[in-house]
Design an enzyme around this catalytic site. Structure first.
Site, short mmCIF file in Angstrom:
data_model
loop_
_atom_site.label_atom_id
_atom_site.label_comp_id
_atom_site.label_asym_id
_atom_site.label_seq_id
_atom_site.Cartn_x
_atom_site.Cartn_y
_atom_site.Cartn_z
CD GLU A 125 -38.30 -9.21 12.32
OE1 GLU A 125 -37.45 -9.98 12.79
OE2 GLU A 125 -39.35 -8.91 12.91
C1 LIG Z 1 -33.45 -15.56 5.21
C2 LIG Z 1 -34.59 -15.63 6.16
C3 LIG Z 1 -34.40 -15.30 7.49
C4 LIG Z 1 -35.44 -15.41 8.40
N1 LIG Z 1 -35.21 -15.19 9.73
C5 LIG Z 1 -36.18 -15.52 10.62
C6 LIG Z 1 -35.92 -15.54 12.01
O1 LIG Z 1 -34.81 -15.21 12.46
N2 LIG Z 1 -36.89 -15.96 12.86
C7 LIG Z 1 -38.12 -16.34 12.41
O2 LIG Z 1 -38.95 -16.70 13.22
N3 LIG Z 1 -38.41 -16.31 11.10
C8 LIG Z 1 -37.48 -15.94 10.19
N4 LIG Z 1 -37.75 -15.94 8.86
C9 LIG Z 1 -39.09 -16.29 8.41
C10 LIG Z 1 -39.84 -15.09 7.85
O3 LIG Z 1 -40.17 -14.20 8.87
C11 LIG Z 1 -41.05 -15.62 7.08
O4 LIG Z 1 -40.54 -16.26 5.92
C12 LIG Z 1 -42.02 -14.51 6.71
O5 LIG Z 1 -42.65 -14.00 7.85
C13 LIG Z 1 -43.09 -15.00 5.74
O6 LIG Z 1 -43.66 -16.20 6.15
P1 LIG Z 1 -43.76 -17.41 5.12
O7 LIG Z 1 -42.41 -17.61 4.55
O8 LIG Z 1 -44.40 -18.55 5.79
O9 LIG Z 1 -44.67 -16.87 3.96
P2 LIG Z 1 -46.27 -16.99 3.92
O10 LIG Z 1 -46.85 -16.57 5.20
O11 LIG Z 1 -46.63 -18.32 3.39
O12 LIG Z 1 -46.61 -15.86 2.83
C14 LIG Z 1 -46.58 -16.11 1.41
C15 LIG Z 1 -47.20 -14.91 0.69
O13 LIG Z 1 -48.55 -14.76 1.12
C16 LIG Z 1 -48.79 -13.44 1.60
N5 LIG Z 1 -49.75 -13.51 2.71
C17 LIG Z 1 -49.77 -14.39 3.74
N6 LIG Z 1 -50.77 -14.11 4.56
C18 LIG Z 1 -51.39 -13.01 4.10
C19 LIG Z 1 -52.50 -12.22 4.51
N7 LIG Z 1 -53.16 -12.49 5.63
N8 LIG Z 1 -52.83 -11.15 3.76
C20 LIG Z 1 -52.15 -10.84 2.64
N9 LIG Z 1 -51.11 -11.55 2.18
C21 LIG Z 1 -50.73 -12.62 2.90
C22 LIG Z 1 -47.43 -12.93 2.04
O14 LIG Z 1 -47.38 -11.51 2.01
C23 LIG Z 1 -46.52 -13.58 1.02
O15 LIG Z 1 -46.44 -12.79 -0.12
C24 LIG Z 1 -36.72 -15.79 7.94
C25 LIG Z 1 -36.92 -16.09 6.58
C26 LIG Z 1 -35.87 -16.04 5.71
C27 LIG Z 1 -36.11 -16.43 4.27
#
Ligand SMILES: Cc1cc2nc3c(=O)[nH]c(=O)nc-3n(C[C@H](O)[C@H](O)[C@H](O)COP(=O)(O)OP(=O)(O)OC[C@H]3O[C@@H](n4cnc5c(N)ncnc54)[C@H](O)[C@@H]3O)c2cc1C
Length: 604
Positions: A446
């Site tokens: 989220e």
């Molecule tokens: C168990 C689990 C359940 C989930 N459930 C759902 C679901 O039901 N539906 C769904 O759609 N998704 C779901 N997700 C996905 C989840 O919402 C994403 O993993 C999350 O939003 C982060 O995206 P990412 O993993 O691509 O990380 P990334 O976006 O790659 O982020 C990696 C790091 O970079 C930082 N970062 C990225 N962009 C910026 C920025 N602009 N400024 C500062 N820092 C930044 C982040 O804070 C983080 O620390 C789930 C994930 C997990 C692990």
């Protein structure tokens, strides 16, 4: 292993005296909301959570959800618990009355949800996502979509999911690539891969309603070209019965650090020609609509921080009373003998400090989340436009704080829970480790803490010149003379710490407002510190309000000494050990950007 016992006393205390259910009962549609109704509902929710969900929390963690050729099986007892949840009417609580729900306010639904999450976080995720999907459809779905899907979803007979994330599109949803091709009958053919989809597939219900972000062919690049679709697992016939299986399947589930009981799915849409989907609202406005769902879900995930902190605290408390170790350095009950060689670890000041830290965060976060939920009730239901606007602005400000701060502190609290168990905390048998593992995801999904912090310093503070935060600061300052005037040494001392914390929040807010236009990089370097500073101080405000009520009840002769004295001492502790962190945060925000910005990528 301790089972969960709902902290009904603190929950009802906060509802009555901090949220003020009387105020909520005056809102349209909330006429039946009284303290008595709330107590009756919460007592039952506490029983359900403790008796049905808590006993399968540990086994669900060990067994985990299983995938086999596209079919997902939840751990033993989860499906039965889900149907008990439905039969108990728990899915109906906050659902819209037009579609069979009870339409109760967030102020009541939030504590219920806290208890479900404390008892079994992996289980609670399914209702959380269904509720989010219901809210998005209520707000933006066509009448036809509402009529077909909402009655079943509100009743919990069908569940909902949120399909945003793709391998290349996580925090940055502008990168979503899933495609939607318009069909002659007004529907769309959806194709693409979604990852990490919570309860994307499961064995609870016969149908699953996926809300999916995708781009209509030819749509503009970026966030403006994304639309929101309903894509059911089974298509629905004109008479409401289930039709053909849609072209959507679960390719696998993830092996995770925690929340093992909840399936996290890789979803494939349109492998066989395209999944049938129906656009929600207007094309290209999907992300905006999804934010409706995300706001509710962010509040719900912030609440997970409270839930898991409470559960870890209860667990650690039992251990601290049982584990005997070390000579006392403070007076202990005579029952331990004259010079005991060892006593239960709860008598050691450092263990008390850890327990108090856990308790203080849990109580402050609870009050802050409930208060935010009550602001949401006013924003949604008030007929007074000014009041509505003001509360919506407060909700918008508080959502990233509640989501980011409560989940980060949830991790800290569960980590302390492990620490109190010593070596046994690191061993799975005691169960302390599960809370630590489960808590970790809340600060990621989220929107990560970093994303919440960007939202806070940017949209919520920087762009509006700090107007809402500065108005909230003025409101918080009104508590200070009351604390100072209280006939209680602890409240007076706490008032001084709170005053200092509020000043630090003001200093940091003014700095952000000044810097926002000039150097967004510098603001970004301290954004998470600012989020934590805001949470720390707002949580302190809540504790101060609670302690004032506790002091009055004591002065009025209440016999509930243990609860009321604990509330006052926990508040004092919060002031001395937690609000004092505010200066460090504010200094890091206002003077700490240079090192971050001057550290070039190549230097790492
Ligand atoms: C168990 C689990 C359940 C989930 N459930 C759902 C679901 O039901 N539906 C769904 O759609 N998704 C779901 N997700 C996905 C989840 O919402 C994403 O993993 C999350 O939003 C982060 O995206 P990412 O993993 O691509 O990380 P990334 O976006 O790659 O982020 C990696 C790091 O970079 C930082 N970062 C990225 N962009 C910026 C920025 N602009 N400024 C500062 N820092 C930044 C982040 O804070 C983080 O620390 C789930 C994930 C997990 C692990």
């Amino acid at each position: 292993m301790s089972e969960y016992i709902a902290p009904l006393k603190d929950i009802t205390f906060v509802l009555k005296h901090v949220v003020g259910l009387e105020r909520i009962g005056k809102l349209p549609g909330c006429e039946e909301v009284t303290d008595d109704l709330a107590e009756a509902i919460l007592e039952e929710a506490g029983k359900f959570s403790g008796n049905v969900l808590s006993p399968i929390n540990r086994s669900g963690d060990r067994e985990g959800a299983k995938w086999n050729d596209g079919v997902v099986t939840t751990p033993k007892g989860f499906k039965e618990a889900y149907w008990k949840y439905i039969e108990g009417g728990w899915s109906l609580i906050a659902g819209p009355t037009e579609y069979g729900g009870q339409g109760l306010p967030h102020s009541i639904a939030t504590p219920v949800s806290e208890m479900l999450g404390s008892a079994n976080m992996a289980f609670k995720l399914c209702p959380l996502l269904t509720n989010g999907a219901v809210e998005a459809l209520v707000a933006h779905g066509s009448q036809q979509l509402k009529d077909v899907y909402l009655p079943k979803m509100v009743a919990g007979e069908w569940t909902g999911t949120m399909n945003l994330t793709e391998p290349q599109a996580g925090s940055d949803l502008a990168l979503v690539r899933s495609k939607a091709i318009p069909q002659a009958d007004g529907s769309y053919k959806i194709s693409g891969q979604k990852i990490f989809i919570t309860y994307g597939e499961h064995d609870y219900t016969e149908n699953i309603v996926h809300l999916v972000l995708a781009r209509i062919e030819g749509a503009p690049e970026g966030v403006k070209g994304i639309s929101l679709f309903v894509v059911p697992k089974f298509l629905v016939n004109a008479d409401g019965s289930l039709g053909a299986r849609n072209d959507v399947k679960c390719a696998s589930i993830e092996h995770k650090l925690g929340i093992h009981g909840s399936p996290t799915c890789v979803m494939l849409f349109g492998e066989e020609g395209g999944a049938t989907g129906y656009v929600v609202g207007e094309p290209h406005r999907g992300l905006e609509y999804m934010f409706v769902m995300m706001n509710a879900a962010r509040l719900g995930v912030g609440l997970e921080g409270v839930s898991i902190a409470e559960r870890a605290y209860q667990h650690a408390l039992v251990w601290a009373r049982e584990r005997v170790q070390g000579r006392p350095t403070v007076p202990v009950p005579a029952s331990f003998g004259e010079k005991p060689k060892s006593v239960p670890i709860i008598y050691h000041p450092d263990v008390k400090r850890m327990l108090l830290t856990m308790r203080a965060y849990a109580e402050a976060m609870r009050a802050l989340v409930y208060w935010t939920a009550s602001c949401l009730d006013v924003a949604e239901r008030s007929t007074d436009e000014k009041e509505k606007r003001m509360h919506q602005a407060l909700v918008d400000l508080m959502i990233p704080i509640v989501k980011g701060w409560s989940t980060e502190m949830g991790i800290e609290v569960t980590s302390l829970g492990v620490q109190i168990h010593g070596g046994m905390g690191f061993i799975e048998e005691t169960g302390a480790a599960q809370y630590y593992r489960d808590s970790r995801i809340s600060a990621i999904y989220e929107g990560t803490t970093g994303i919440q912090a960007n939202d806070l310093v940017g949209r919520k503070v920087g762009r509006e010149g700090g107007q809402t935060m500065l108005a909230l600061i003025v409101e918080m300052q009104k508590l200070l003379p009351l604390l100072d005037g209280a006939n209680d040494v602890h409240l007076k001392a706490f008032g001084k710490q709170l005053a200092a914390g509020i000043s630090e929040l003001k200093r940091a807010t003014e700095w952000i407002v000044t810097m926002w236009g000039a150097d967004q990089g510098a603001v970004g370097a301290g954004a998470v510190h600012y989020l934590k500073l805001a949470g720390t101080v707002c949580g302190g405000w809540m504790m101060g309000r609670s302690a004032l009520v506790a002091a009055k009840q004591l002065a009025d002769g209440s016999s509930d000494l243990a609860f009321l004295k604990a509330k006052i001492l926990t508040t004092r502790f919060y002031g001395d050990h937690i609000i004092t962190l505010a200066t460090g945060f504010a200094d890091a925000i206002t003077t700490g950007a240079d090192s971050v910005l001057q550290m070039e990528e190549a230097y790492f």
